[in-house]
Design a protein around this motif. Sequence first.
Motif: not given
Lengths: 333, 333
Positions: A117, A115, A113, A109-110, A82, A106, A23-25
């Motif tokens: 975080v 994330e 849709h 979560a995908r 989130y 993971a 995750s980016t976050y």
Amino acid sequence: MGHGAGGILMDELIGRMKGILGSTYLGQGLDSALLPPVTGSLAFTTDSFVVRPLFFPGGDIGKLAVCGTVNDLSVVGARPLYLSSALILEEGLPLETLDRIVFSIAEAAREAHVEIVTGDTKVVEKGRGDGVYIATSGVGALREGLDLSGRLAAEGDALIVSGRLGDHAMTVLGLRESLGFDSGLASDCAPLNGMIAALLESGAAPVFMRDLTRGGLAAALCELAALRGLELEIDEEALPVRDEVRALGELLGIDVLTMANEGKLLAVLPAPAAESALAALRAHPLGREARIVGRVLAERSAGTAGGSVRMRTASGGLRRVTRPYAEKLPRIC
Amino acid sequence: MGHGAGGILMDELIGRMKGILGSTYLGQGLDSALLPPVTGSLAFTTDSFVVRPLFFPGGDIGKLAVCGTVNDLSVVGARPLYLSSALILEEGLPLETLDRIVFSIAEAAREAHVEIVTGDTKVVEKGRGDGVYIATSGVGALREGLDLSGRLAAEGDALIVSGRLGDHAMTVLGLRESLGFDSGLASDCAPLNGMIAALLESGAAPVFMRDLTRGGLAAALCELAALRGLELEIDEEALPVRDEVRALGELLGIDVLTMANEGKLLAVLPAPAAESALAALRAHPLGREARIVGRVLAERSAGTAGGSVRMRTASGGLRRVTRPYAEKLPRIC
């Protein structure tokens, strides 16, 4: 124990999990995730997961944690956005087991849709936990213009269930050491936000929704009935239940109405809208077996306490449906 | 076990806790709390708490859970607003113990001006938990115009610590069965949002903040150093540490720099702003002992890996400060 103590070893463990979750976050590496503004009202929920065993046909504790939180946000009319995930690991848990669970988080979560975080990891001594416990929280954006409080439920409204009942409970129960039968079943564990979005986008305006977890359909119906003193009636023959689940329930003395599900919805709608809502649900892969299982028989005056739920049985009788006092299936989720 | 199984008994338990917490949002009785819109960016965090023992001078697991989450939101520059609380109870936990902890959660939330808006309760068998584990999550509103990422940290910046180090770690350690000494200490467990608001409202613009929990001051400094390849130096004699804590640390071989705190802040500020920031902190009850403990010695080029932290010791030498590998104090929070 060293993996939980705030040192380099913990960083390694967390880095490993971040890599899987991607995750980016999470990559911000801060004490809190910094997220873009959310338009409108927020929905916020939390749940902890202590299911035993950790893995079962159809899912595992990781998938369950994501789906449970996504579903709690979805049934209040929010779009899940989130999620957070806090893990309590028991000393000695193989890292491979942890990886499997984090992979599963993971993947779920995908699928939903959303994330992951932000997260946290603690380790407790052997014999002070049970492999892994997971607490997830979720934030969602509330859709405008829905009233799912049950306030608008009225005489004649249809009670719709999105699919077969009891699969999760009987799957997990079948794996317990004390029983150990091969049920051939799989948990229905699934994120309901896609199906609920499809239902709402079809123009349906449900007046009440619940996902049918602990306490099962009985708990959700009794809750609705009590909210406004409604009389509800369901039809046993209309309930979507697998033969194996029904048989196991009878054998074990567990009422299918109280069995926990992890991917099933109760939606209450005005009768004229019921058929189109049913069509919208059935068009979604998770709602193919959706059925009208009953209706609101009568409204008493809004202030009346109680309400009641009854079931027209297959043999033609009437049975009162009550909430379980203390369900027979601990650690089902 | 019956209290966790989704029946009437669970409702009673949850009703009891809601009564103590007294939140409007909990009273919604939904799967998710429905909250008013939050203006601007969100901060979202989670933590689980497994501290042993559950009660200690200065706090308990409930207060710790609220403060930990409030502090994780505060150090990223957010105003903490809403908290969730998920409890994993061990079968046989006396209800009086649970009540005490829930009261403590309620009191800490009041003190921090946040609201517990949603929760969950699970029960696990005796020997699969340890009284109570708590996972809290929090949502906050991010203040505009702050950059606390450490990106702006520069040569000469002051490293400020808001008060005495190590009290929490040594208090909890003193209560462990294996050691059992009467330290006469109390945990510093406290919500830092009020003090941080006072600091920011004074016009101070910190470039980095961390609350000094697991891993202690050493972990926070090493994290900052590594972010931009900075060289940091702290002065042992400037560190605010109680004599008892220092003595216990020496006796037990635990470096005060790695001891966990639950109500202490590291703030990094440009040198010209340091004195006024210090004054703002000292004007707050939680920051009376705030001190400048060191500074950013040098910046290497932004891409350089590593960075370093060193301490000028009381005896005049220089010591390298590193992150602990696996701290000696498991279950400190």
